[in-house]
Write a protein that holds these residues in place. Sequence first.
Motif, PDB file in Angstrom:
ATOM      1  N   VAL A  39     -70.908 -19.205 -81.975  1.00  0.00           N
ATOM      2  CA  VAL A  39     -71.256 -20.535 -82.468  1.00  0.00           C
ATOM      3  C   VAL A  39     -70.064 -21.106 -83.219  1.00  0.00           C
ATOM      4  N   THR A  40     -70.181 -22.352 -83.640  1.00  0.00           N
ATOM      5  CA  THR A  40     -69.154 -22.961 -84.477  1.00  0.00           C
ATOM      6  C   THR A  40     -69.392 -22.573 -85.938  1.00  0.00           C
ATOM      7  N   ALA A  41     -68.366 -22.758 -86.760  1.00  0.00           N
ATOM      8  CA  ALA A  41     -68.518 -22.491 -88.193  1.00  0.00           C
ATOM      9  C   ALA A  41     -69.604 -23.373 -88.786  1.00  0.00           C
ATOM     10  N   GLU A  42     -69.670 -24.608 -88.344  1.00  0.00           N
ATOM     11  CA  GLU A  42     -70.684 -25.528 -88.851  1.00  0.00           C
ATOM     12  C   GLU A  42     -72.086 -25.021 -88.534  1.00  0.00           C
ATOM     13  N   GLN A  43     -72.292 -24.537 -87.308  1.00  0.00           N
ATOM     14  CA  GLN A  43     -73.601 -24.015 -86.921  1.00  0.00           C
ATOM     15  C   GLN A  43     -73.944 -22.752 -87.710  1.00  0.00           C
ATOM     16  N   ALA A  44     -72.957 -21.884 -87.888  1.00  0.00           N
ATOM     17  CA  ALA A  44     -73.205 -20.630 -88.608  1.00  0.00           C
ATOM     18  C   ALA A  44     -73.598 -20.891 -90.053  1.00  0.00           C
ATOM     19  N   VAL A  45     -72.850 -21.742 -90.738  1.00  0.00           N
ATOM     20  CA  VAL A  45     -73.106 -21.991 -92.156  1.00  0.00           C
ATOM     21  C   VAL A  45     -74.393 -22.772 -92.367  1.00  0.00           C
ATOM     22  N   SER A  46     -74.827 -23.507 -91.359  1.00  0.00           N
ATOM     23  CA  SER A  46     -76.100 -24.228 -91.483  1.00  0.00           C
ATOM     24  C   SER A  46     -77.276 -23.263 -91.632  1.00  0.00           C
ATOM     25  N   LEU A  47     -77.076 -21.990 -91.278  1.00  0.00           N
ATOM     26  CA  LEU A  47     -78.123 -20.981 -91.437  1.00  0.00           C
ATOM     27  C   LEU A  47     -78.285 -20.546 -92.893  1.00  0.00           C
ATOM     28  N   ILE A  48     -77.314 -20.859 -93.732  1.00  0.00           N
ATOM     29  CA  ILE A  48     -77.325 -20.449 -95.135  1.00  0.00           C
ATOM     30  C   ILE A  48     -77.942 -21.563 -95.975  1.00  0.00           C
ATOM     31  N   GLN A  49     -78.990 -21.231 -96.683  1.00  0.00           N
ATOM     32  CA  GLN A  49     -79.708 -22.221 -97.482  1.00  0.00           C
ATOM     33  C   GLN A  49     -79.187 -22.241 -98.918  1.00  0.00           C
ATOM     34  N   ASN A  50     -79.367 -23.362 -99.594  1.00  0.00           N
ATOM     35  CA  ASN A  50     -79.096 -23.407-101.025  1.00  0.00           C
ATOM     36  C   ASN A  50     -79.928 -22.331-101.722  1.00  0.00           C
ATOM     37  N   GLY A  51     -79.307 -21.660-102.700  1.00  0.00           N
ATOM     38  CA  GLY A  51     -80.004 -20.609-103.423  1.00  0.00           C
ATOM     39  C   GLY A  51     -79.950 -19.244-102.764  1.00  0.00           C
ATOM     40  N   SER A  52     -79.239 -19.125-101.640  1.00  0.00           N
ATOM     41  CA  SER A  52     -79.147 -17.839-100.937  1.00  0.00           C
ATOM     42  C   SER A  52     -78.269 -16.852-101.706  1.00  0.00           C
ATOM     43  N   SER A  53     -78.508 -15.573-101.483  1.00  0.00           N
ATOM     44  CA  SER A  53     -77.622 -14.515-101.973  1.00  0.00           C
ATOM     45  C   SER A  53     -76.727 -14.074-100.820  1.00  0.00           C
ATOM     46  N   ILE A  54     -75.434 -13.901-101.114  1.00  0.00           N
ATOM     47  CA  ILE A  54     -74.437 -13.626-100.080  1.00  0.00           C
ATOM     48  C   ILE A  54     -73.578 -12.445-100.509  1.00  0.00           C
ATOM     49  N   VAL A  55     -73.373 -11.478 -99.624  1.00  0.00           N
ATOM     50  CA  VAL A  55     -72.473 -10.369 -99.900  1.00  0.00           C
ATOM     51  C   VAL A  55     -71.145 -10.608 -99.193  1.00  0.00           C
ATOM     52  N   LEU A  56     -70.047 -10.361 -99.928  1.00  0.00           N
ATOM     53  CA  LEU A  56     -68.678 -10.570 -99.449  1.00  0.00           C
ATOM     54  C   LEU A  56     -67.896  -9.275 -99.614  1.00  0.00           C
ATOM     55  N   PHE A  57     -66.857  -9.092 -98.784  1.00  0.00           N
ATOM     56  CA  PHE A  57     -66.115  -7.836 -98.782  1.00  0.00           C
ATOM     57  C   PHE A  57     -64.618  -8.094 -98.964  1.00  0.00           C
ATOM     58  N   ASP A  58     -64.040  -7.441 -99.958  1.00  0.00           N
ATOM     59  CA  ASP A  58     -62.614  -7.540-100.216  1.00  0.00           C
ATOM     60  C   ASP A  58     -61.827  -7.014 -99.013  1.00  0.00           C
ATOM     61  N   GLY A  59     -60.829  -7.788 -98.585  1.00  0.00           N
ATOM     62  CA  GLY A  59     -60.012  -7.381 -97.434  1.00  0.00           C
ATOM     63  C   GLY A  59     -60.534  -7.891 -96.107  1.00  0.00           C
ATOM     64  N   TYR A  60     -61.740  -8.449 -96.112  1.00  0.00           N
ATOM     65  CA  TYR A  60     -62.367  -8.977 -94.881  1.00  0.00           C
ATOM     66  C   TYR A  60     -62.975 -10.339 -95.200  1.00  0.00           C
ATOM     67  N   GLU A  61     -62.165 -11.185 -95.806  1.00  0.00           N
ATOM     68  CA  GLU A  61     -62.644 -12.439 -96.376  1.00  0.00           C
ATOM     69  C   GLU A  61     -62.728 -13.544 -95.330  1.00  0.00           C
ATOM     70  N   PRO A  62     -63.912 -14.097 -95.134  1.00  0.00           N
ATOM     71  CA  PRO A  62     -64.145 -15.084 -94.067  1.00  0.00           C
ATOM     72  C   PRO A  62     -63.810 -16.500 -94.538  1.00  0.00           C
ATOM     73  N   MET A  63     -62.512 -16.772 -94.717  1.00  0.00           N
ATOM     74  CA  MET A  63     -62.122 -18.016 -95.370  1.00  0.00           C
ATOM     75  C   MET A  63     -62.498 -19.256 -94.562  1.00  0.00           C
ATOM     76  N   SER A  64     -62.538 -19.145 -93.239  1.00  0.00           N
ATOM     77  CA  SER A  64     -62.967 -20.298 -92.442  1.00  0.00           C
ATOM     78  C   SER A  64     -64.415 -20.658 -92.743  1.00  0.00           C
ATOM     79  N   LEU A  65     -65.244 -19.643 -92.997  1.00  0.00           N
ATOM     80  CA  LEU A  65     -66.644 -19.888 -93.319  1.00  0.00           C
ATOM     81  C   LEU A  65     -66.805 -20.346 -94.772  1.00  0.00           C
ATOM     82  N   ILE A  66     -65.928 -19.878 -95.649  1.00  0.00           N
ATOM     83  CA  ILE A  66     -65.946 -20.356 -97.031  1.00  0.00           C
ATOM     84  C   ILE A  66     -65.608 -21.840 -97.069  1.00  0.00           C
ATOM     85  N   GLN A  67     -64.621 -22.245 -96.262  1.00  0.00           N
ATOM     86  CA  GLN A  67     -64.300 -23.669 -96.174  1.00  0.00           C
ATOM     87  C   GLN A  67     -65.533 -24.475 -95.763  1.00  0.00           C
TER      88      GLN A  67
END
Length: 277
Positions: A7-35
């Motif tokens: 999918v596109t980044a826009e489609q992927a991030v649309s799955l994340i709702q306000n108030g969600s909890s998100i786990v992130l990993f050092d060294g594997y940082e998804p900066m395109s999705l953070i943008q």
Amino acid sequence: MKKKKLVTAEQAVSLIQNGSSIVLFDGYEPMSLIQELLRQNKRRLCLYSCGLTFAAALLSAGGAADDILAGCDSDSRFIPGALCVGRDILHAQLAAAVSESDYAAAEVPERLLEEAPELYRRTCRVFGTGTQTAAAALHPDVAVLHVARADFYGNIQLAPPADMRSADVLCLARAAKTVIVSAEQIVSDDAIRMNALRGLLDPEAVTCVVEAPYGAHPTAFATRYRADTALLKAAKTGEGSAAFVQRLLSFPDWNGYLAGLGFERLISLTTNRRGES
């Protein structure tokens, strides 16, 4: 028939709702999705940062995160407002969720028992007498990570030798209900089968995949490129994180951001020009 998950980044991030909890990993940082998270103006996020992730610092600077648990051993100004719980404790909390346990036995310092009693407590020992400390399982709504390769169907792979040493930690993404992955390359399923030992998660656990070359920039991606130290240094000083957030938001998407960096800058950081290996 296998379901395609690209999918596109826009489609992927649309799955994340306000108030969600998100786990992130050092060294594997998804900066395109953070943008894209910042562009979609997500708010009230709770972040579980496995290590001191640049992504968590940016989401905090952009006003997207209300609460942050950071897997570091002491309070860090790098992620303002984060509760630093220690790498081993955070990993144990995620592992407890994977194993469907409510708590994990862990050596919790006294300060955490006082600061976050909803997560850390003293309890009776299962065997013997006396008490021990325990940490509540963490069940993130979403895991977001960046990997070397993926195919259309959610098979994701790491690139040895550096990446494979992180496999056990990255598998903690299974604690999340939704797993969103960005990848340096989208490759054929034949290429995935040829390198099956590099696989990370069962494809059924992966919700969707986004193609994002240089998708961890300005952080390093060990098997592909070095960190952009000039940008990182500027982003970590003073108001630098907020300024970097504005820089990200000045581009409509990740391709625009890469174009703004320029080919020469990207190639100067590149350590592996072969791509698929």
